[in-house]
Write an enzyme that holds these catalytic residues in place. Structure first.
Site, PDB file in Angstrom:
ATOM      1  N   GLU A 226      45.942 -46.558  27.315  1.00 42.22           N
ATOM      2  CA  GLU A 226      45.080 -45.582  27.506  1.00 42.22           C
ATOM      3  C   GLU A 226      44.770 -46.562  29.221  1.00 42.22           C
ATOM      4  O   GLU A 226      44.232 -47.455  29.510  1.00 42.22           O
ATOM      5  CB  GLU A 226      43.922 -46.784  26.888  1.00 42.22           C
ATOM      6  CG  GLU A 226      43.783 -46.817  25.179  1.00 42.22           C
ATOM      7  CD  GLU A 226      43.821 -45.746  24.474  1.00 42.22           C
ATOM      8  OE1 GLU A 226      43.500 -44.747  25.326  1.00 42.22           O
ATOM      9  OE2 GLU A 226      43.681 -45.377  24.254  1.00 42.22           O
ATOM     10  N   CYS A 260      36.868 -46.753  33.121  1.00 45.98           N
ATOM     11  CA  CYS A 260      37.993 -45.771  32.391  1.00 45.98           C
ATOM     12  C   CYS A 260      37.058 -44.402  32.246  1.00 45.98           C
ATOM     13  O   CYS A 260      37.724 -43.422  33.108  1.00 45.98           O
ATOM     14  CB  CYS A 260      39.185 -45.593  31.997  1.00 45.98           C
ATOM     15  SG  CYS A 260      38.387 -46.058  30.080  1.00 45.98           S
TER      16      CYS A 260
END
Length: 485
Positions: A226, A260
């Protein structure tokens, strides 16, 4: 547990490998855990979060220098409890074998069966980052535990107070054969990523992910990565600029943009750029009347990250960009106890600027004008595939065209970030933004082995079809029926 200090990477690896082998042995000894056992593990996690909410907020604030307890409770505590509860509610259904049609179908009519059995992989390693140090530890565990695995965790060295707290929390609720936490610096992380896990989850920077994946490859460990990237916002000509700016700036200032999924840059119709700027300034002024001593406005986690983000602004200014700092109270932030950077818009950015080349991971937002939406799509496609894409507007045909012609890990329409909160949707990246996906059922699948099981008929029909030697007319008829258009 603490990784012993002053050890080489190999020595750290030996210590952690001992725990790994004990977890693997326990997994084999006990067999796949029942639904009740998995629910028990999930409940323990929920109890830890509920019981340590204040301590978590205090530790995260200590690590960041300034982050409000409300922000931590929203993102790290409540944001973790939701996935755990979702897994608890659904895992019994997820665990049931998945029935499939037989091939050829006639076998099924006579009693043959084709199923997928969901089997725990065994021991899953979790490397969690500093930006949401609690959530990005517990959220993967929802899928890890629902799938019946044990876990070893390496939290970030950039949030040491939170990492130490996580170690103490898990030690209260789990034995080392169930969950083990290792705290330490890069040498511990390097050794951890080289262990022979049954699966490894890494959340963090793409540059670090390359090293993690390389280390995992030595043992052919499957990985879920991720990562991040430059997630664009495309504003349609039909977008409500006030609403769009308010939502974009909310996402950009949450955790000071250290997310993110944070919107990394905005592509707006040329004629709407100034309107977006005006509405962005108004939104930030509503959210943060002051910045310097306002706990709701989060600090940048470390000096090197502060210097990096400030460097992007200085580089853009030096190369001709218009820089607009949104500082509602006009505070002097040059001398401050904490590392706070005001929300900053970069107008007229060019591709030679660092701010347009690297993931920003801070409260800085370039705004670039476009003439046609196809031009905006081409710009996105000329760069690495992002973790997320955000589109604002009312033109359904344009929305469909943008979504069809761009590739990203996920999309939120008319807002930012919110797709990550949907437990019934997979969360993951593509290309440099990551691989694999988890959340909800997709997390259960990611951390399970899909074992194909075919149960043959009691009656042996192979001789009837001529499928065994000596071959004759029977098999020739069978093949004639199979080999045709």
């Amino acid at each position: 547990m603490n990784a012993p200090v002053n050890l080489s990477s190999d020595a750290h690896k030996a210590v952690m490998n001992d725990v790994l082998q004990r977890q693997k042995a326990a997994h084999l000894r006990d067999g796949p855990p029942s639904a009740e056992k998995r629910i028990q593990w999930l409940n323990r996690c929920i109890d830890l979060l509920v019981g340590h909410q204040a301590e978590i907020a205090k530790a995260v604030n200590q690590d960041f220098g300034s982050r409000s307890p409300e922000a931590t409770s929203l993102t790290d505590v409540a944001g973790s409890i939701g996935p755990l509860k979702h897994a608890r509610e659904h895992l019994t259904k997820w665990m049931k074998p998945e029935k499939h049609k037989t091939t050829p179908a006639i076998l099924g009519l006579f009693g043959a069966k084709a199923t997928v059995q969901w089997q725990p992989k065994g021991v899953v390693g979790v490397i969690s980052p500093w930006n949401f140090p609690v959530n990005l530890t517990f959220a993967p565990l929802a899928g890890v535990f629902a799938a019946g695995n044990r876990a070893m965790i390496k939290p970030s060295e950039f949030t040491p107070a939170t990492s130490d707290l996580l170690k103490a929390m898990f030690a209260k609720a789990f034995n080392e054969e169930e969950v083990a936490v290792f705290v330490g610096g890069p040498e511990v992380g390097q050794a951890f990523s080289g262990l022979a896990f049954d699966h490894l989850v890494f959340t963090g920077a793409t540059s670090v992910a390359k090293h993690v994946m390389r280390a995992a490859a030595e043992n052919l460990v499957p990985v879920t990565l991720e990562l991040g990237g430059k997630s664009p916002v495309i504003l349609s000509r039909g977008a409500d600029m006030a609403t769009a700016a308010a939502r974009v700036m909310n996402g950009k200032t949450l955790n000071a943009g250290q997310i993110c999924l944070a919107p990394d840059y905005v592509l707006a119709p040329q004629e709407d750029v100034e309107a977006f700027v005006k509405e962005a300034q108004a939104a930030v002024s509503r959210y943060f009347p002051t910045i310097k001593d306002n706990p709701d406005y989060t600090a940048v986690v470390a000096q090197r990250h502060y210097d990096r983000v400030k460097g992007y602004v200085d580089d853009a200014r030096a190369k001709g960009a218009r820089v607009i700092e949104i500082n509602p109270a006009g505070e002097d932030l040059s001398q401050q106890e904490h590392r706070k950077i005001p929300p900053t818009l970069i107008l007229d950015p060019t591709d030679d600027m660092k701010v347009m080349q690297e993931e920003i991971f801070g409260p800085v937002l370039p705004v670039k004008g476009y003439k046609t939406v196809d031009e905006a799509v081409d710009y996105v496609n000329a760069h690495d595939r992002p973790l997320a894409l955000y589109w604002f507007g009312t033109d359904e045909a344009e929305k469909d065209r943008v979504l069809e012609r761009t590739t990203s890990g996920g999309v939120t329409v008319n807002d930012v970030i919110f797709h990550v909160a949907q437990e019934n949707l997979p969360f993951g990246g593509i290309g440099p933004a990551g691989m694999g996906a988890y959340h909800g059922y997709d997390g259960f699948r990611e951390f399970s082995h899909r074992k194909a099981v075919f149960q043959q008929l009691k009656k042996d029909i192979a001789p009837m079809l001529g499928l065994r030697p000596p071959y004759g007319e029977g098999i020739r008829k069978y093949l004639a029926g199979q080999i045709k258009k």
